[in-house]
Design an enzyme around this catalytic site. Structure first.
Site, PDB file in Angstrom:
ATOM      1  N   HIS A  11      -3.560  -8.433  -5.605  1.00 22.10           N
ATOM      2  CA  HIS A  11      -4.131  -9.316  -6.938  1.00 22.10           C
ATOM      3  C   HIS A  11      -1.881  -9.915  -7.236  1.00 22.10           C
ATOM      4  CE1 HIS A  11      -1.123  -5.430  -7.867  1.00 22.10           C
ATOM      5  NE2 HIS A  11      -0.492  -6.630  -8.921  1.00 22.10           N
ATOM      6  N   SER A  35       4.591  -5.675  -8.869  1.00 26.30           N
ATOM      7  CA  SER A  35       3.658  -5.055  -7.922  1.00 26.30           C
ATOM      8  C   SER A  35       4.207  -6.678  -6.609  1.00 26.30           C
ATOM      9  CB  SER A  35       2.620  -5.015  -8.325  1.00 26.30           C
ATOM     10  OG  SER A  35       1.532  -4.938  -9.353  1.00 26.30           O
ATOM     11  N   ASP A  86      -5.968  -4.132  -1.541  1.00 24.08           N
ATOM     12  CA  ASP A  86      -4.818  -5.105  -2.116  1.00 24.08           C
ATOM     13  C   ASP A  86      -3.880  -5.571  -1.308  1.00 24.08           C
ATOM     14  OD1 ASP A  86      -3.410  -5.665  -4.704  1.00 24.08           O
ATOM     15  OD2 ASP A  86      -3.036  -4.242  -5.783  1.00 24.08           O
ATOM     16  N   GLY A  98     -17.023 -14.473   9.518  1.00 21.03           N
ATOM     17  CA  GLY A  98     -17.468 -13.863   9.888  1.00 21.03           C
ATOM     18  C   GLY A  98     -17.865 -13.919  10.707  1.00 21.03           C
TER      19      GLY A  98
END
Length: 269
Positions: free
Chosen positions: A39, A138, A72, A184
């Site tokens: 984040h 953070s 995260d 992918g």
């Protein structure tokens, strides 16, 4: 602890960076890998949109190598010398009541330190501590009394600090056979590039007709030397067109395919 503790905190400060002026990160290796929260870098829109400031005031451009919104966690790459990497600790060895220290950049205060104790563990997903954090902490380190990083500070809830255990960080960093799942594919390095071991059905790679056994050799004309190079190319092409160069079968010919990447597809398995 006196002077010894002061030395521990100072080394942690040298291993902590500020990201885009509003978050923190931990220097994980001498070659410029930096661990932070996903984040913290959520607003990054291109390979040159992250500014990383070191403890000595140097400002560098950071590139997202891998990002996992579910955990995260994110890892960045910077080009610099003289870096002071943190020492990773064992979060499984922590005990309730054990002394911990957090370092970060709360509210713009560079390299601020906060001390406390381990309060509890939640589902092996969080180290919960009684210490003071604020916005800007953070992505910064939570360390034990020896200065070993046992977690990545992530959020504050009910006046308690929640950190992602270092065990989860190690697992995230060691998943080297998986490229970013936004493309992918599962790949493995080979001398001539990255061989595709698996193509996820209905993924951008599948829609572009890439096949198991194809060897990815570059993107946009830049050759791949590591899985990180592919991850950087994927992040740079998120939401747009990614031009991949690859080889198929025994042919030495290099083909080019335009892969339509889905928006917000940056996620690591």
């Amino acid at each position: 602890m006196g002077a010894a503790f002061g030395e521990i905190v100072e080394k942690l400060r040298r291993s902590t960076v500020q990201i885009n002026g509003s978050g923190s990160g931990v220097i994980w290796s001498q070659d410029g890998r930096i661990v932070t929260n996903a984040h913290v870098v959520a607003d990054a829109r291109g390979p040159d949109s992250l500014q990383v400031e070191l403890w000595d005031g140097r400002r560098l451009l950071g590139q997202i190598v891998r990002r996992d919104r579910r955990r995260d966690l994110a890892v960045l790459q910077v080009q610099a010398s003289g870096l002071v990497p943190a020492v990773a600790g064992d979060s499984d060895a922590l005990r309730v009541g054990e002394f911990v220290v957090a370092v970060g950049n709360p509210l713009g205060f560079i390299g601020a330190a906060s001390t406390g104790v381990v309060h509890r563990f939640e589902d092996r997903s969080w180290v919960v501590s009684q210490l003071r954090l604020a916005p800007g902490n953070s992505g910064g380190p939570l360390a034990n009394a020896r200065g070993e990083v046992v977690g990545i500070n992530t959020m504050i809830a009910g006046r308690l600090a929640f950190a992602i255990p270092s065990r989860s960080v190690t697992q995230f960093l060691s998943a080297q056979t998986n490229a970013d799942s936004g493309l992918g594919v599962v790949v493995r390095p080979v001398p001539v590039g990255l061989i595709i071991l698996e193509v996820i059905p209905h993924s951008p790679a599948d829609r572009a007709s890439l096949l198991q056994g194809d060897v990815l050799v570059g993107a946009g004309g830049k050759p791949f030397q590591s899985i990180q190079d592919l991850a950087i190319a994927i992040n740079a092409g998120s939401g747009g067109i990614l031009e991949l160069q690859f080889r198929r079968g025994a042919s030495a010919n290099i083909r080019t395919v335009a892969v339509q990447m889905a928006a917000a597809s940056v996620r690591a398995a």
